[in-house]
Scaffold this motif. Sequence first.
Motif, PDB file in Angstrom:
ATOM      1  N   THR A 174       0.822  -1.209   0.000  1.00 29.90           N
ATOM      2  CA  THR A 174       0.000   0.000   0.000  1.00 29.90           C
ATOM      3  C   THR A 174       0.856   1.259   0.000  1.00 29.90           C
ATOM      4  OG1 THR A 174      -0.119  -0.084   2.411  1.00 29.90           O
ATOM      5  CG2 THR A 174      -1.920  -1.114   1.191  1.00 29.90           C
ATOM      6  N   GLU A 175       2.080   1.138   0.510  1.00 27.31           N
ATOM      7  CA  GLU A 175       3.001   2.276   0.559  1.00 27.31           C
ATOM      8  C   GLU A 175       4.439   1.756   0.518  1.00 27.31           C
ATOM      9  OE1 GLU A 175       4.118   6.066   3.435  1.00 27.31           O
ATOM     10  OE2 GLU A 175       2.545   4.668   4.055  1.00 27.31           O
ATOM     11  N   VAL A 176       5.322   2.585  -0.070  1.00 29.67           N
ATOM     12  CA  VAL A 176       6.731   2.217  -0.187  1.00 29.67           C
ATOM     13  C   VAL A 176       7.567   3.361   0.356  1.00 29.67           C
ATOM     14  CG1 VAL A 176       8.591   1.657  -1.789  1.00 29.67           C
ATOM     15  CG2 VAL A 176       6.313   0.795  -2.209  1.00 29.67           C
ATOM     16  N   LYS A 177       8.592   3.008   1.171  1.00 21.57           N
ATOM     17  CA  LYS A 177       9.511   4.020   1.714  1.00 21.57           C
ATOM     18  C   LYS A 177      10.939   3.586   1.427  1.00 21.57           C
ATOM     19  CE  LYS A 177       6.968   3.622   5.501  1.00 21.57           C
ATOM     20  NZ  LYS A 177       6.736   3.379   6.856  1.00 21.57           N
ATOM     21  N   LEU A 178      11.757   4.538   1.043  1.00 23.44           N
ATOM     22  CA  LEU A 178      13.182   4.302   0.848  1.00 23.44           C
ATOM     23  C   LEU A 178      13.873   4.860   2.086  1.00 23.44           C
ATOM     24  CD1 LEU A 178      15.147   3.191  -1.285  1.00 23.44           C
ATOM     25  CD2 LEU A 178      15.345   5.494  -2.194  1.00 23.44           C
ATOM     26  N   THR A 179      14.212   3.980   3.039  1.00 26.24           N
ATOM     27  CA  THR A 179      14.776   4.449   4.307  1.00 26.24           C
ATOM     28  C   THR A 179      16.229   4.895   4.171  1.00 26.24           C
ATOM     29  OG1 THR A 179      15.341   2.193   4.943  1.00 26.24           O
ATOM     30  CG2 THR A 179      13.214   3.048   5.691  1.00 26.24           C
ATOM     31  N   ASP A 180      16.968   4.266   3.264  1.00 30.77           N
ATOM     32  CA  ASP A 180      18.316   4.705   2.897  1.00 30.77           C
ATOM     33  C   ASP A 180      18.557   4.210   1.475  1.00 30.77           C
ATOM     34  OD1 ASP A 180      19.827   2.103   2.902  1.00 30.77           O
ATOM     35  OD2 ASP A 180      19.403   2.148   5.051  1.00 30.77           O
ATOM     36  N   PRO A 181      19.644   4.594   0.837  1.00 32.77           N
ATOM     37  CA  PRO A 181      19.833   4.209  -0.572  1.00 32.77           C
ATOM     38  C   PRO A 181      19.882   2.705  -0.835  1.00 32.77           C
ATOM     39  CG  PRO A 181      21.369   5.945   0.024  1.00 32.77           C
ATOM     40  CD  PRO A 181      20.683   5.529   1.283  1.00 32.77           C
ATOM     41  N   GLN A 182      20.046   1.893   0.192  1.00 30.85           N
ATOM     42  CA  GLN A 182      20.148   0.457   0.013  1.00 30.85           C
ATOM     43  C   GLN A 182      19.032  -0.321   0.708  1.00 30.85           C
ATOM     44  OE1 GLN A 182      22.732  -1.055  -1.974  1.00 30.85           O
ATOM     45  NE2 GLN A 182      22.730   1.076  -2.574  1.00 30.85           N
ATOM     46  N   THR A 183      18.016   0.363   1.226  1.00 29.13           N
ATOM     47  CA  THR A 183      16.937  -0.319   1.950  1.00 29.13           C
ATOM     48  C   THR A 183      15.586   0.260   1.544  1.00 29.13           C
ATOM     49  OG1 THR A 183      18.415  -0.616   3.829  1.00 29.13           O
ATOM     50  CG2 THR A 183      16.080  -0.963   4.233  1.00 29.13           C
ATOM     51  N   ILE A 184      14.666  -0.639   1.228  1.00 35.49           N
ATOM     52  CA  ILE A 184      13.310  -0.230   0.873  1.00 35.49           C
ATOM     53  C   ILE A 184      12.327  -0.988   1.770  1.00 35.49           C
ATOM     54  CG2 ILE A 184      13.123  -1.949  -0.964  1.00 35.49           C
ATOM     55  CD1 ILE A 184      11.537   0.124  -2.568  1.00 35.49           C
ATOM     56  N   VAL A 185      11.309  -0.282   2.261  1.00 36.85           N
ATOM     57  CA  VAL A 185      10.308  -0.881   3.145  1.00 36.85           C
ATOM     58  C   VAL A 185       8.952  -0.796   2.453  1.00 36.85           C
ATOM     59  CG1 VAL A 185       9.172  -0.754   5.387  1.00 36.85           C
ATOM     60  CG2 VAL A 185      11.600  -0.212   5.196  1.00 36.85           C
ATOM     61  N   LEU A 186       8.271  -1.937   2.377  1.00 34.70           N
ATOM     62  CA  LEU A 186       6.953  -2.018   1.751  1.00 34.70           C
ATOM     63  C   LEU A 186       5.914  -2.256   2.834  1.00 34.70           C
ATOM     64  CD1 LEU A 186       7.895  -4.539  -1.092  1.00 34.70           C
ATOM     65  CD2 LEU A 186       8.136  -2.067  -1.126  1.00 34.70           C
ATOM     66  N   ASP A 187       4.986  -1.329   2.973  1.00 33.10           N
ATOM     67  CA  ASP A 187       3.880  -1.505   3.917  1.00 33.10           C
ATOM     68  C   ASP A 187       2.773  -2.270   3.209  1.00 33.10           C
ATOM     69  OD1 ASP A 187       5.141  -0.093   5.952  1.00 33.10           O
ATOM     70  OD2 ASP A 187       4.320   1.824   5.298  1.00 33.10           O
ATOM     71  N   GLN A 188       2.380  -3.400   3.800  1.00 36.55           N
ATOM     72  CA  GLN A 188       1.285  -4.189   3.268  1.00 36.55           C
ATOM     73  C   GLN A 188       0.161  -4.198   4.288  1.00 36.55           C
ATOM     74  OE1 GLN A 188       3.157  -7.944   2.285  1.00 36.55           O
ATOM     75  NE2 GLN A 188       3.937  -7.141   0.353  1.00 36.55           N
ATOM     76  N   ALA A 189      -0.939  -4.837   3.971  1.00 31.15           N
ATOM     77  CA  ALA A 189      -2.108  -4.814   4.841  1.00 31.15           C
ATOM     78  C   ALA A 189      -1.799  -5.250   6.268  1.00 31.15           C
ATOM     79  CB  ALA A 189      -3.208  -5.684   4.251  1.00 31.15           C
ATOM     80  N   LEU A 190      -1.158  -6.380   6.464  1.00 33.91           N
ATOM     81  CA  LEU A 190      -0.890  -6.886   7.803  1.00 33.91           C
ATOM     82  C   LEU A 190       0.586  -6.979   8.140  1.00 33.91           C
ATOM     83  CD1 LEU A 190      -3.526  -9.777   7.762  1.00 33.91           C
ATOM     84  CD2 LEU A 190      -3.760  -7.516   8.809  1.00 33.91           C
ATOM     85  N   THR A 191       1.447  -6.762   7.177  1.00 33.49           N
ATOM     86  CA  THR A 191       2.882  -6.937   7.397  1.00 33.49           C
ATOM     87  C   THR A 191       3.679  -5.802   6.760  1.00 33.49           C
ATOM     88  OG1 THR A 191       3.149  -8.239   5.374  1.00 33.49           O
ATOM     89  CG2 THR A 191       2.697  -9.459   7.412  1.00 33.49           C
ATOM     90  N   ASN A 192       4.951  -5.755   7.127  1.00 26.26           N
ATOM     91  CA  ASN A 192       5.930  -4.891   6.469  1.00 26.26           C
ATOM     92  C   ASN A 192       7.005  -5.792   5.885  1.00 26.26           C
ATOM     93  OD1 ASN A 192       4.690  -2.534   7.262  1.00 26.26           O
ATOM     94  ND2 ASN A 192       5.937  -2.296   9.091  1.00 26.26           N
ATOM     95  N   VAL A 193       7.435  -5.483   4.682  1.00 27.12           N
ATOM     96  CA  VAL A 193       8.496  -6.238   4.038  1.00 27.12           C
ATOM     97  C   VAL A 193       9.651  -5.276   3.792  1.00 27.12           C
ATOM     98  CG1 VAL A 193       9.183  -7.602   2.038  1.00 27.12           C
ATOM     99  CG2 VAL A 193       6.862  -7.799   2.939  1.00 27.12           C
TER     100      VAL A 193
END
Length: 151
Positions: A65-84
């Motif tokens: 549902t949402e994507v964040k680039l926390t640093d140039p080598q890490t990406i966090v994907l927010d999903q309905a019940l989890t984070n990847v």
Amino acid sequence: MRKLRGVSLIEVLVVMAVGTVIATMSIRILSQSQRNARQTQEHLNLQRGLTQWESQLRNDLRAATEVKLTDPQTIVLDQALTNVTYAVKPNQVERIEAGADKVISHEGYALPNCQVTIKLPAEDQVLIRVEPQRHRQSSRAFTIRQSVGRP
């Protein structure tokens, strides 16, 4: 007078020299074939890792549902019940799926000798570029472009 049968020292030295040249050429050919086999195996491992990672990444991005680039080598994907979280490490990419303060799964995808670049050109799109180090002429960059939350 009887004729002696046998070989002279010169004939023995010539045969030894020819044998040495043939042995040296054989060793070079064997060494080159082993080097080529090793490079081919590395290339196949890279392709396997990329294929597995791409498939999992695309599925995760479709479910996000949402994507964040926390640093140039890490990406966090927010999903309905989890984070990847995908984190680029030396020679691999780690995938960590977490939900409700606990880790659900932890995986690694082998990407030996690669430079991985993650960008968010738009808030609903992810662009990942994987560039193998150029030890072979056939190596070329691989790009993954996927929209977030859409097939």
